[in-house]
Motif scaffolding. Structure first.
Motif, mmCIF file in Angstrom:
data_model
loop_
_atom_site.group_PDB
_atom_site.id
_atom_site.type_symbol
_atom_site.label_atom_id
_atom_site.label_comp_id
_atom_site.label_asym_id
_atom_site.label_seq_id
_atom_site.Cartn_x
_atom_site.Cartn_y
_atom_site.Cartn_z
ATOM 1 N N PRO A 71 0.991 10.514 -0.234
ATOM 2 C CA PRO A 71 1.446 9.131 -0.040
ATOM 3 C C PRO A 71 0.373 8.339 0.705
ATOM 4 O O PRO A 71 -0.166 8.799 1.708
ATOM 5 C CB PRO A 71 2.711 9.292 0.814
ATOM 6 C CG PRO A 71 3.111 10.728 0.658
ATOM 7 C CD PRO A 71 1.836 11.489 0.465
ATOM 8 N N LEU A 72 0.072 7.159 0.217
ATOM 9 C CA LEU A 72 -0.984 6.366 0.839
ATOM 10 C C LEU A 72 -0.469 5.649 2.085
ATOM 11 O O LEU A 72 0.628 5.093 2.103
ATOM 12 C CB LEU A 72 -1.551 5.357 -0.153
ATOM 13 C CG LEU A 72 -2.396 5.943 -1.288
ATOM 14 C CD1 LEU A 72 -3.043 4.835 -2.105
ATOM 15 C CD2 LEU A 72 -3.473 6.886 -0.743
ATOM 16 N N ASP A 73 -1.313 5.694 3.088
ATOM 17 C CA ASP A 73 -1.026 5.058 4.368
ATOM 18 C C ASP A 73 -2.371 4.698 4.985
ATOM 19 O O ASP A 73 -3.298 5.507 4.976
ATOM 20 C CB ASP A 73 -0.250 6.030 5.273
ATOM 21 C CG ASP A 73 0.257 5.372 6.541
ATOM 22 O OD1 ASP A 73 -0.593 4.930 7.344
ATOM 23 O OD2 ASP A 73 1.478 5.303 6.747
ATOM 24 N N TYR A 74 -2.489 3.502 5.537
ATOM 25 C CA TYR A 74 -3.769 3.075 6.082
ATOM 26 C C TYR A 74 -4.250 3.963 7.229
ATOM 27 O O TYR A 74 -5.458 4.029 7.498
ATOM 28 C CB TYR A 74 -3.694 1.620 6.542
ATOM 29 C CG TYR A 74 -3.661 0.626 5.413
ATOM 30 C CD1 TYR A 74 -4.724 0.522 4.511
ATOM 31 C CD2 TYR A 74 -2.568 -0.228 5.230
ATOM 32 C CE1 TYR A 74 -4.702 -0.391 3.471
ATOM 33 C CE2 TYR A 74 -2.534 -1.153 4.193
ATOM 34 C CZ TYR A 74 -3.609 -1.224 3.311
ATOM 35 O OH TYR A 74 -3.583 -2.126 2.273
ATOM 36 N N PHE B 136 0.829 -1.209 0.000
ATOM 37 C CA PHE B 136 0.000 0.000 0.000
ATOM 38 C C PHE B 136 0.866 1.263 0.000
ATOM 39 O O PHE B 136 0.532 2.270 -0.651
ATOM 40 C CB PHE B 136 -0.916 -0.011 1.230
ATOM 41 C CG PHE B 136 -2.065 0.946 1.144
ATOM 42 C CD1 PHE B 136 -3.103 0.740 0.257
ATOM 43 C CD2 PHE B 136 -2.112 2.061 1.981
ATOM 44 C CE1 PHE B 136 -4.182 1.624 0.179
ATOM 45 C CE2 PHE B 136 -3.189 2.939 1.919
ATOM 46 C CZ PHE B 136 -4.217 2.721 1.020
ATOM 47 N N GLU B 137 1.977 1.227 0.702
ATOM 48 C CA GLU B 137 2.855 2.399 0.808
ATOM 49 C C GLU B 137 3.620 2.678 -0.482
ATOM 50 O O GLU B 137 4.303 3.692 -0.591
ATOM 51 C CB GLU B 137 3.836 2.222 1.964
ATOM 52 C CG GLU B 137 3.191 2.215 3.348
ATOM 53 C CD GLU B 137 2.448 0.920 3.656
ATOM 54 O OE1 GLU B 137 2.703 -0.108 2.961
ATOM 55 O OE2 GLU B 137 1.612 0.922 4.573
ATOM 56 N N SER B 138 3.492 1.779 -1.476
ATOM 57 C CA SER B 138 4.139 2.003 -2.770
ATOM 58 C C SER B 138 3.363 2.990 -3.634
ATOM 59 O O SER B 138 3.824 3.344 -4.721
ATOM 60 C CB SER B 138 4.274 0.677 -3.533
ATOM 61 O OG SER B 138 5.021 -0.266 -2.803
ATOM 62 N N TYR B 139 2.194 3.436 -3.146
ATOM 63 C CA TYR B 139 1.297 4.233 -3.977
ATOM 64 C C TYR B 139 1.145 5.655 -3.446
ATOM 65 O O TYR B 139 1.238 5.906 -2.235
ATOM 66 C CB TYR B 139 -0.072 3.561 -4.064
ATOM 67 C CG TYR B 139 -0.010 2.236 -4.778
ATOM 68 C CD1 TYR B 139 -0.137 2.160 -6.156
ATOM 69 C CD2 TYR B 139 0.222 1.053 -4.062
ATOM 70 C CE1 TYR B 139 -0.059 0.936 -6.814
ATOM 71 C CE2 TYR B 139 0.302 -0.164 -4.715
ATOM 72 C CZ TYR B 139 0.163 -0.211 -6.091
ATOM 73 O OH TYR B 139 0.258 -1.417 -6.746
ATOM 74 N N GLU B 140 0.893 6.549 -4.384
ATOM 75 C CA GLU B 140 0.565 7.932 -4.075
ATOM 76 C C GLU B 140 -0.611 8.348 -4.948
ATOM 77 O O GLU B 140 -0.833 7.792 -6.022
ATOM 78 C CB GLU B 140 1.740 8.869 -4.381
ATOM 79 C CG GLU B 140 3.016 8.581 -3.626
ATOM 80 C CD GLU B 140 4.182 9.381 -4.198
ATOM 81 O OE1 GLU B 140 4.509 10.437 -3.613
ATOM 82 O OE2 GLU B 140 4.735 8.960 -5.235
#
Length: 300
Positions: free
Chosen positions: A206-209, A168-172
């Protein structure tokens, strides 16, 4: 021109078809009759950009939200001194649409009011979803027709979930405008008065849950009219929604997808009176009038 004319020349035993596939030299899209829901969008490398609907996380793919978006206070509204009940996001996503036109690169689905819908939503309507492939882009057009004699309040929105096969953290998410992104927090599925500002870096989020610990990010108004998903800094997909005023962004904890949701309308606010005609964000359609909007998914 009546946009709801049925093109019978394009049909072939549509009642027996569960899915329909559109294909050009770049993309393949699959749509299910239930909810006229996009369930797959693949490129020539067979990468599917739409979430697979694994019920362990969320059993939908890209439902249409109609005749409400989000949640009503007490799951109810009143109109002309009578109370009605609608569940979250309305009923269209769980109903079978009729395929009224189909070509290699275009499909038109239709849902009309019936005796069951009128029990929970006392308005005569026709809802048309038009899917069109254009090179590396899939356009989804919404047409809402008021077939009754009274003004018709409604909301409509998209809820596409995009598959994220990497961590998930690979995405923005990149916004197209440099703006102060104020979002409202939810309280018991209703929109509260509490707001926060989303911190971006060069228009990128940056994506983070942890962003979704309190559920979706709800933007009542947003200047950005397209969002790009980046995978390991590389743009892979763009969602364009020029005429939609509101937006939701959502996922679930540990789920390998992100939803980018353009909306006309949103959940009730905490202070809602339940009067559907006065609902915040509601659209009002006059008799014999048609509402149209369009958004698109472009593979980069």
């Amino acid at each position: 021109m009546n946009i709801f004319t049925v093109n019978t020349d394009c049909l072939s035993k549509t009642k027996t078809i569960l899915n329909i596939t559109l294909k050009n030299h770049k993309l393949t899209a699959t749509i299910n009759h239930r909810g006229a829901e996009l369930i797959s969008l693949k490129d020539n490398d067979q990468r599917d950009y739409i979430w697979n609907g694994n019920p362990e996380f969320w059993g939908k793919h890209s439902p249409v939200l109609f005749p409400i978006v989000g949640t009503l206070k007490n799951n109810s509204f009143h109109y002309e001194n009578q109370e009605y009940h609608l569940s979250r996001h309305g009923f269209a996503r769980d109903m079978d649409f009729e395929l009224v036109e189909s070509t290699a690169e275009k499909a038109v689905f239709l849902l009309s009011h019936n005796s069951e819908t009128l029990k929970n939503y006392p308005f005569e309507f026709q809802l048309q979803l038009i899917y069109t492939l254009e090179e590396t882009k899939l356009s989804i057009s919404y047409h809402v027709f008021n077939a009754g004699t009274n003004t018709m309040p409604f909301s409509i929105g998209a809820h596409p979930a995009f598959a994220l096969p990497e961590s998930f953290e690979s995405y923005e998410i990149e916004f197209d405008q440099n703006e102060a992104l104020q979002y409202h927090l939810l309280e018991n599925d209703l929109i509260s008065n509490e707001t926060k500002i989303l911190n971006t870096q060069d228009k990128k989020l940056p994506l983070d849950y942890t962003l979704f610990e309190l559920d979706a990010l709800i933007f009542k108004t947003i200047q950005s009219k397209n969002l790009t998903i980046l995978e390991n800094k590389k743009p892979i997909l763009k969602v364009e929604y020029e005429d939609f005023p509101s937006l939701g962004i959502w996922t679930k904890k540990a789920a390998p997808f992100i939803c980018i949701e353009p909306w006309f309308g949103y959940s009730d606010v905490l202070e809602s009176t339940g009067d559907l005609l006065l609902k915040e964000g509601i659209q009002i359609l006059e008799p014999n009038a048609t509402f149209q909007s369009i958004f698109s998914i472009k593979i980069l």
